[in-house]
Design a protein around this motif. Structure first.
Motif, PDB file in Angstrom:
ATOM      1  N   THR A   1       0.841  -1.205   0.000  1.00 21.32           N
ATOM      2  CA  THR A   1       0.000   0.000   0.000  1.00 21.32           C
ATOM      3  C   THR A   1       0.868   1.245   0.000  1.00 21.32           C
ATOM      4  N   PRO A   2       0.432   2.317  -0.666  1.00 19.91           N
ATOM      5  CA  PRO A   2       1.234   3.553  -0.726  1.00 19.91           C
ATOM      6  C   PRO A   2       1.521   4.122   0.659  1.00 19.91           C
ATOM      7  N   LEU A   3       0.551   4.023   1.585  1.00 20.24           N
ATOM      8  CA  LEU A   3       0.777   4.576   2.914  1.00 20.24           C
ATOM      9  C   LEU A   3       1.969   3.902   3.589  1.00 20.24           C
ATOM     10  N   VAL A   4       2.055   2.584   3.456  1.00 16.62           N
ATOM     11  CA  VAL A   4       3.171   1.841   4.066  1.00 16.62           C
ATOM     12  C   VAL A   4       4.483   2.183   3.376  1.00 16.62           C
ATOM     13  N   LEU A   5       4.482   2.223   2.034  1.00 18.04           N
ATOM     14  CA  LEU A   5       5.715   2.497   1.294  1.00 18.04           C
ATOM     15  C   LEU A   5       6.250   3.894   1.627  1.00 18.04           C
ATOM     16  N   ASP A   6       5.340   4.897   1.681  1.00 16.01           N
ATOM     17  CA  ASP A   6       5.793   6.259   1.990  1.00 16.01           C
ATOM     18  C   ASP A   6       6.329   6.335   3.414  1.00 16.01           C
ATOM     19  N   SER A   7       5.670   5.672   4.363  1.00 21.57           N
ATOM     20  CA  SER A   7       6.113   5.719   5.753  1.00 21.57           C
ATOM     21  C   SER A   7       7.486   5.052   5.917  1.00 21.57           C
ATOM     22  N   VAL A   8       7.690   3.941   5.247  1.00 20.47           N
ATOM     23  CA  VAL A   8       8.986   3.254   5.326  1.00 20.47           C
ATOM     24  C   VAL A   8      10.081   4.119   4.739  1.00 20.47           C
ATOM     25  N   LYS A   9       9.785   4.753   3.597  1.00 26.75           N
ATOM     26  CA  LYS A   9      10.797   5.606   2.962  1.00 26.75           C
ATOM     27  C   LYS A   9      11.140   6.787   3.867  1.00 26.75           C
ATOM     28  N   MET A  10      10.140   7.422   4.488  1.00 25.16           N
ATOM     29  CA  MET A  10      10.400   8.545   5.388  1.00 25.16           C
ATOM     30  C   MET A  10      11.191   8.078   6.619  1.00 25.16           C
ATOM     31  N   GLY A  11      10.877   6.902   7.126  1.00 24.90           N
ATOM     32  CA  GLY A  11      11.620   6.384   8.279  1.00 24.90           C
ATOM     33  C   GLY A  11      13.090   6.170   7.957  1.00 24.90           C
TER      34      GLY A  11
ATOM     35  N   ILE B   1       5.777  -2.616  11.340  1.00 29.16           N
ATOM     36  CA  ILE B   1       6.587  -2.368  10.135  1.00 29.16           C
ATOM     37  C   ILE B   1       7.923  -1.786  10.569  1.00 29.16           C
ATOM     38  N   THR B   2       9.019  -2.249   9.912  1.00 28.55           N
ATOM     39  CA  THR B   2      10.349  -1.659  10.122  1.00 28.55           C
ATOM     40  C   THR B   2      10.869  -1.161   8.786  1.00 28.55           C
ATOM     41  N   GLU B   3      11.729  -0.124   8.853  1.00 32.70           N
ATOM     42  CA  GLU B   3      12.355   0.362   7.615  1.00 32.70           C
ATOM     43  C   GLU B   3      13.581  -0.493   7.309  1.00 32.70           C
ATOM     44  N   ARG B   4      14.390  -0.125   6.358  1.00 31.66           N
ATOM     45  CA  ARG B   4      15.445  -0.988   5.817  1.00 31.66           C
ATOM     46  C   ARG B   4      16.552  -1.266   6.830  1.00 31.66           C
TER      47      ARG B   4
ATOM     48  N   ALA C   1       6.789 -10.490   5.591  1.00 30.28           N
ATOM     49  CA  ALA C   1       6.759 -10.137   4.169  1.00 30.28           C
ATOM     50  C   ALA C   1       7.714  -8.969   3.957  1.00 30.28           C
ATOM     51  N   ALA C   2       8.599  -9.114   2.990  1.00 28.36           N
ATOM     52  CA  ALA C   2       9.549  -8.034   2.702  1.00 28.36           C
ATOM     53  C   ALA C   2       8.844  -6.895   1.970  1.00 28.36           C
ATOM     54  N   ILE C   3       9.308  -5.662   2.233  1.00 27.44           N
ATOM     55  CA  ILE C   3       8.756  -4.455   1.597  1.00 27.44           C
ATOM     56  C   ILE C   3       9.777  -3.977   0.572  1.00 27.44           C
TER      57      ILE C   3
END
Length: 744
Positions: A70-80, A131-134, A184-186
């Motif tokens: 989902t875009p919300l998850v992808l944007d939040s991970v990128k910002m994190g 959720i965790t970022e990279r 699940a990997a993001i």
């Protein structure tokens, strides 16, 4: 056995055997069919359960993948990730980062994303979702977690290196529930670069609906179905039995299950990181049960179904029993028919046999068999038998007439034979008596000659050996005396020479002190003769000369002790000195020679007081036994040259008045066929010219006759030999009749 019985014995097996074989084959096929049906059912149960579980887990993974995309998850991970780079968090220690975010456990609070994850978890039976970022830092969660940094967790590493992963049910501290970790990997939607990990803790209690579906499979009897997570330690997720869902955590025959799993993964270590790639079916029998196992892809889960062998056998027995009753009835019908047939055939024959038996037993040949149908085989046989009886009667009459004539002739012949037999017996008895007397006389004379010859040879050998030892003793004593005089002179003067040299060096030291500036000629002489070297080397030279003279004196002493010319009668001596003197004389043979290593001497002397004995002759016994031990050891290295030979000498006092001397070796041993003759005169196993065969014979006579003792040995071919000598401490009190075992 009657004819009827013989017919039954012959025809019943021929008829019943095919029926029995057919029944056995039908029974075996029936049981085999039941076993195949049980195997098919177990595999079907395992496969169905595995497929249901796989579908359920796939649906949960699909939900997690949908949330991760989902875009919300992808944007939040990128910002994190951007904020983590800006704060330089990846380079800081984990303890420092945990302390910095111990309040929120989030890199940046995101209430809308947290609420979204909470709603998704409640609608899909997930106890928690976060959720965790990279870099492994928390971005959002459905409920607070215990850690902020997740990069050191095993599930996070699985998510980073795999697209998705399903773990083993574990108790989670955050949710206080038993959950199944699903990851699940993001990935970035455009670059497909790894951006983070989404983890869902699937509530294990929500598997109840799956258990109900499995329960609908209608298990019966001893059938059992288990859903097991294979990790470091197998964990039972669900156990289903015919009565319903069970809370049992016991795994039947767990050791065999682990063995099958290791074979399935080609011997790899079973751990929580294990993940099966596809469905794999395994079937085996262990203990009292049959098992079927099916793996669940993309997990380390398996479904195991089993049933007791007795249930399979019972199903086979039920069908086989019906066939058994059928074949039993068929056998009864066949048996009745054969009995009736045998009775019809055997009745006339039994009558004929009865007549034959009476005629034979009573010798009454006037009997006649009853007439039957002449066209029947039995009727023909009866008529022929009646004619035979009539012919026998005629022959008997003729025999009686001939027997009378023969008896009269036999009486005359027997009288003649009897008279001739008496004459022959009388002559035979006289001849046998004369032959026996002559044979006995020859045996006695031969035995006497053999004993006389043996005594003569033994006496001659002893006289020769005694003369040799006497001459050797005189020669050794003379040589020892001649050597001992000059050696004593040299040894006595070496002490004075050593003192004179010390005095000269002290005088030179005084000269050097009083005249510190010598003339040129004195300096030249000191250099030419190396005065400092003379001061250092001359005492060493004198010391080595003294050591050499002491060695010569020890050798001379050993020679004199061995010869014992002054001890021809019984004397009180120390047997240890005799043994050491013998070893001194044989010292050159104990050193390394050719391929043979040196022989090690192990002395184990006990506290043995002086013994009354013939010292010289006893030393001769020691010489013979030790020399033979050296020969035996030097023969063995040809087989193994790396092994060092060893001769052990042990002395002790036994029963307070006897001395035991045991001499053992690690040689080649004495063959069993040779051991019987080891003490016989002139018997030797050595080549011609190397042995007379009298050494051990003379040694035996010295110990047993001279000292009234005992000499015995024990030998094992290839291992070694031990000779044991027993002599009394006082010859006057010796009793040669004492048993050897009592002495030992």
């Amino acid at each position: 056995m009657s004819l009827q019985q013989k017919l039954l014995v012959t025809f019943l097996p021929m008829s019943l055997l095919p029926i029995g074989i057919a029944g056995t084959i039908v029974w075996g096929l029936t049981y085999q069919r039941a076993a195949q049906q049980a195997e098919t059912r177990l595999k079907s149960l395992a496969g169905t359960t595995a497929e249901l579980t796989h579908r359920d887990l796939e649906s949960k993974l699909a939900l997690l993948k949908t949330i991760a995309a989902t875009p919300l998850v992808l944007d939040s991970v990128k910002m994190g990730t951007l904020q983590a780079d800006a704060m330089d968090l990846p380079k800081l220690p984990i303890e420092q980062v945990e302390a910095q975010f111990r309040q929120t456990k989030l890199i940046q609070p995101n209430l809308s994303l947290n609420q979204y994850l909470k709603s998704a978890g409640e609608s899909s039976q997930f106890a928690e979702i976060f959720i965790t970022e990279r870099y492994g830092f928390n971005v959002a969660y459905s409920q607070p977690t215990s850690d902020f940094v997740q990069s050191d967790e095993a599930w996070w590493q699985h998510g980073k290196h795999k697209e998705h992963w399903i773990g083993t049910p574990k108790f989670d501290q955050s949710t206080q529930r038993v959950t199944i970790e699903m990851v699940a990997a993001i990935y970035d939607s455009q670059t497909r670069i790894f951006s983070g990990v989404l983890k869902g803790g699937y509530d294990a209690d929500q598997l109840e609906y799956l258990k109900k579906d499995v329960q609908n499979l209608q298990l019966v009897g001893s059938e059992q179905l288990q859903l097991i997570a294979v990790g470091t330690q197998p964990t039972v997720i669900a156990t289903v039995q015919p009565k319903g869902i069970s809370s049992s955590q016991e795994i039947p025959d767990q050791a065999e299950l682990l063995k099958q799993l290791r074979h399935l993964v080609n011997g790899a270590v079973l751990s929580d990181r294990l993940s099966f790639e596809d469905h794999h079916l395994v079937y085996w029998v262990a203990g009292d049960r049959q098992y079927a196992l099916m793996t669940i892809p993309e997990t380390n889960w398996v479904t195991v179904t089993s049933v007791k062998l007795t249930q399979i056998q019972a199903a086979g027995y039920q069908v086989a029993s019906m066939f058994s009753w059928f074949f039993l009835g068929l056998s009864i019908v066949v048996t009745v028919g054969i009995v009736s047939f045998a009775r019809t055939i055997s009745a006339p024959l039994n009558h004929l046999a009865s007549v034959v038996q009476q005629a034979t037993e009573k010798a009454d040949f006037t009997l006649q068999a009853a007439a039957t149908n002449s066209t029947h085989e039995v009727g023909v046989l009866s008529q022929s038998f009646n004619q035979l009886l009539q012919r026998v009667q005629q022959l008997l009459q003729e025999q009686q007439e001939a027997q009378y004539v023969l008896e009269s002739y036999n009486q005359t012949l027997e009288q003649k034979v009897q008279r001739r037999t008496q004459q022959l017996e009388k002559y035979s008895q006289t001849l046998e008596q004369k032959v026996e007397e002559r044979t006995q006389a020859l045996r006695e004379k031969t035995l006497h000659l053999e004993q006389t010859l043996q005594k003569l040879q033994s006496t001659q050998a002893q006289m020769v050996q005694a003369e040799k030892m006497s001459s050797l003793g005189q020669l050794v004593a003379g040589i020892a005396h001649e050597i001992n005089n000059p050696v004593n002179f040299i040894h006595g003067n070496l002490l004075h020479a050593h003192q004179y040299a010390q005095d000269l060096f002290e005088v030179l030291a005084v000269y050097e002190t009083e005249y510190p500036y010598p003339t040129a000629s004195i300096v030249e002489a000191r250099i030419n003769y190396d005065l400092n070297f003379l001061k250092d080397d001359l005492p060493k030279l004198l010391t080595s000369m003294q050591t050499g003279t002491e060695r010569i004196r020890d050798i001379v002493k050993s020679l004199r002790n061995f010869s014992r010319l002054d001890e021809a009668d019984i004397k009180t001596v120390d047997i240890h000195e005799g043994i050491d003197s013998t070893l001194m004389i044989l010292g050159h043979r104990l050193k390394a020679q050719g391929q043979c290593k040196p022989i090690d001497i192990v002395r184990d002397y006990g506290n043995v007081p002086p013994v009354e004995c013939y010292a010289g002759q006893l030393n001769q016994v020691f010489m013979n036994v030790i020399a033979n031990a050296i020969d035996a050891i030097q023969e063995k290295p040809l087989q193994n040259a790396e092994i060092m030979g060893r001769i052990g000498i042990r002395t002790s006092v036994i029963r307070s008045n006897w001395v035991e001397i045991a001499i053992s070796d690690t040689g080649s041993g004495i063959p069993p066929d040779v051991q019987q003759r080891i003490f016989d005169p002139f018997f030797t196993t050595k080549p011609v010219g190397q042995g007379t065969g009298m050494g051990m014979s003379i040694s035996y006579q010295i110990v047993t006759e001279k000292h009234k003792g005992h000499l015995k040995f024990c030998s094992t071919p290839g291992v070694g030999t031990e000779f044991v000598i027993h002599i009394p401490m006082q010859a006057a009190n010796a009793d040669p009749s004492e048993d050897w075992q009592q002495q030992a």
